[in-house]
Design a protein around this motif. Sequence first.
Motif, short mmCIF file in Angstrom:
data_model
loop_
_atom_site.label_atom_id
_atom_site.label_comp_id
_atom_site.label_asym_id
_atom_site.label_seq_id
_atom_site.Cartn_x
_atom_site.Cartn_y
_atom_site.Cartn_z
N UNK A 45 0.86 -0.86 -0.21
CA UNK A 45 -0.29 0.24 -0.10
C UNK A 45 0.84 1.48 -0.46
N UNK A 46 1.47 0.62 0.65
CA UNK A 46 2.86 2.55 1.18
C UNK A 46 3.45 2.86 -0.45
N UNK A 47 4.03 1.49 -1.32
CA UNK A 47 4.53 1.71 -2.68
C UNK A 47 3.40 2.52 -3.22
N UNK A 48 2.49 1.97 -3.61
CA UNK A 48 0.88 2.44 -4.47
C UNK A 48 0.34 3.86 -3.75
N UNK A 49 0.73 4.18 -2.55
CA UNK A 49 0.48 5.43 -2.46
C UNK A 49 1.59 6.36 -2.80
N UNK A 50 3.30 5.94 -2.92
CA UNK A 50 4.32 6.84 -3.46
C UNK A 50 3.81 6.64 -5.10
N UNK A 51 3.14 5.84 -5.80
CA UNK A 51 3.45 5.91 -7.25
C UNK A 51 5.16 5.29 -7.49
N UNK A 52 4.99 4.29 -7.01
CA UNK A 52 6.17 3.22 -6.76
C UNK A 52 6.54 1.51 -7.75
N UNK A 53 6.33 2.06 -9.02
CA UNK A 53 5.83 0.43 -8.88
C UNK A 53 7.55 -0.52 -8.91
N UNK A 55 -6.62 -8.11 -0.02
CA UNK A 55 -6.52 -7.06 -0.04
C UNK A 55 -7.41 -6.80 1.07
N UNK A 56 -7.43 -4.61 1.70
CA UNK A 56 -8.12 -3.96 2.38
C UNK A 56 -8.30 -3.58 0.99
N UNK A 57 -7.94 -3.34 0.41
CA UNK A 57 -8.53 -2.41 -1.21
C UNK A 57 -7.26 -2.62 -2.15
N UNK A 58 -7.42 -1.82 -3.15
CA UNK A 58 -6.93 -1.49 -3.62
C UNK A 58 -5.92 0.24 -3.94
N UNK A 59 -4.47 0.62 -4.12
CA UNK A 59 -4.01 1.59 -4.15
C UNK A 59 -3.53 1.99 -5.42
N UNK A 60 -3.86 2.95 -5.33
CA UNK A 60 -2.59 4.26 -6.62
C UNK A 60 -3.35 4.22 -8.17
N UNK A 61 -4.50 3.07 -8.29
CA UNK A 61 -4.87 2.79 -9.26
C UNK A 61 -4.05 2.73 -10.90
N UNK A 62 -2.74 1.76 -10.20
CA UNK A 62 -1.90 1.45 -11.33
C UNK A 62 -2.24 0.23 -12.07
N UNK A 115 -4.15 7.54 -3.41
CA UNK A 115 -5.34 7.11 -2.24
C UNK A 115 -5.49 5.83 -3.07
N UNK A 116 -6.78 5.66 -3.25
CA UNK A 116 -6.89 4.42 -2.87
C UNK A 116 -8.55 4.33 -3.85
N UNK A 117 -8.34 3.10 -4.69
CA UNK A 117 -9.65 3.34 -5.07
C UNK A 117 -10.26 2.17 -4.87
N UNK A 118 -11.95 1.66 -5.25
CA UNK A 118 -12.62 1.37 -5.43
C UNK A 118 -12.79 0.09 -5.86
N UNK A 119 -11.79 -0.57 -6.22
CA UNK A 119 -11.59 -2.01 -7.23
C UNK A 119 -11.36 -3.05 -6.39
N UNK A 120 -12.91 -3.89 -7.23
CA UNK A 120 -13.37 -5.42 -6.22
C UNK A 120 -11.35 -6.15 -6.16
#
Length: 561
Positions: free
Chosen positions: A332-340, A373-380, A518-523
């Motif tokens: 999640x932290x990496x997703x918030x940072x947009x760091x693939x 997962x609790x959610x998806x982060x970053x819309x990666x 932030x987060x997305x609502x993706x299943x």
Amino acid sequence: MKKKLLAVAVSAVLLTACNDDDTKTVEVVKEVEVVKEVEVVKEVEVAPKPVTQVKNVILMIGDGMGAQQVGLLEEYARRAPNSTYNNKNNETALSKLAAGGHLGLSLNAPHGENGKLVVDSACSATQLATGKAAGSEMIGLDDQGYVIETILEKAKKAGKATGLVSDTRLTHATPAAFAAHQPHRSYEPEIAVEMVESGMVDVMLSGGARVFIPDDIKEDTAEQEVLANLGMPASVYKKSKRGDDRNVVVEAKEKHGYELAFDKAQLADADATKLLGLFANSGMADGIAYKACKADNSCTQPSLKEMTLKALDILSKDEDGFFLMIEGGQIDWAGHANDAGWMLNELLKFDEAVEAVHEWAKERTDTLVVVTADHETGSFGFSYSSHNKPEGVDLPGDGMQGKQYKPKFNFGGLEILDTLYAQKGTFYDVIGHVNGDYDFSNSTDQDWQDAIKMYTPYEVSIDEAARMNEFKGFNSDNVPLPKFDDFSDFYVYGTEDYTAKVGRIVAKQQNVVWGTGTHTAAPVPVYAFGPAGVTEQFSTLQHHVDIGTKMIKALGLAEAE
């Protein structure tokens, strides 16, 4: 079934003639029906009764791990030219769970009539822990603010052992939601006290020592000596986030019977039924740092896998069973940072822990393993682009009709996967190298170009680096805030969001796109491994409150009220 058998009886009868003197013997044959019942037993195969309850539940949460993050992990494992899975049949532990169990999807937004569209970790974990709708950023409360008993608390009251493991902070939103009840996730000092005093958690292993130690720890040499004598390194007690002088570490040991561990060696030596391990002042080592220290055998912190194995070793000694939650929180932290690149390394670290759980559980019929997962982060996502379009090549196929193969777009080469893995530092390392206080008022384009080259596999031009110095407003400390040309309202973390600017500059070299900070609502995916009578119910589209309810029922505990 009964059958009749006909028997023939032969009798000898003495007959007397008219003449008294003459007698003769005549044989008379009589048929006598003798009924004999013979029981014929027909064998019928009876299917074994399915197992619908288990003794143990292990819940693993890849924080921020949506389907697209799983796709990144699987693509790397299966197709990266130099994949670290090349000697493992290119098979992740997650794929083993899928092959041997059931796979589903789960919606995760705040549930109920007053719900929202997008969830945070506290609400999501609370819904998983209780099977009830929760409000955004609440810990262990329903959507009306009432305390709800969690699966961990139910398990403890039923005589089972309990544990929480995370590579973030013990009091961070996800682990906290299973063992505390607070109106907001930010109340970490209160969560620390509640976790220790409640007696509900036998094994707690993570970072986050800063809310367990007195607020004046920097100046109080006596307190420093107390912690040092307990075995806590100075890097772990370097600062406090408490607002009082309580030493919750000492309280845990002296008042509540916890054995303590503060580094990898101490954890390995620990032998207790109650164990508190705090291995970092805040979050534990990131996946890239872990990769580096593992390579030269210099790790001082335990890995997520090592913490998982220790928790399993302790909890499995309880004959009544156990509940264990394990979080890979820095995905999640990496997703918030947009760091693939960082995110891939976090996924690998998490999959290493999943492998340990799979090995422990694969021959058992008394254990349910759920990974989600609790959610998806970053819309990666990986995406094709107009950058670096491919040159035409000749192909031997008879359908080419003498023409070259030349796609109009760059669809991404597999070598990108190796490049992501090879990243030497996170984007936080990049921005911290430019200015440790994240104040970029005086940073130069050259500073940014050099830092990106130092920590990533990518080189950017001076013009590209100059985008890092595009500011939009200032925070309360008069420090400039990063300017985004798209979705600026979805970057909410102030100066930390400079990481996402790095992500945008190198994105075209990664064939990667990001939609939010932030987060997305993706299943999100749900993997269920264990007895089929328990796991098959997860092979559907469900909601996190359903997962919580299913786990509670699988342990034979009272349904959440």
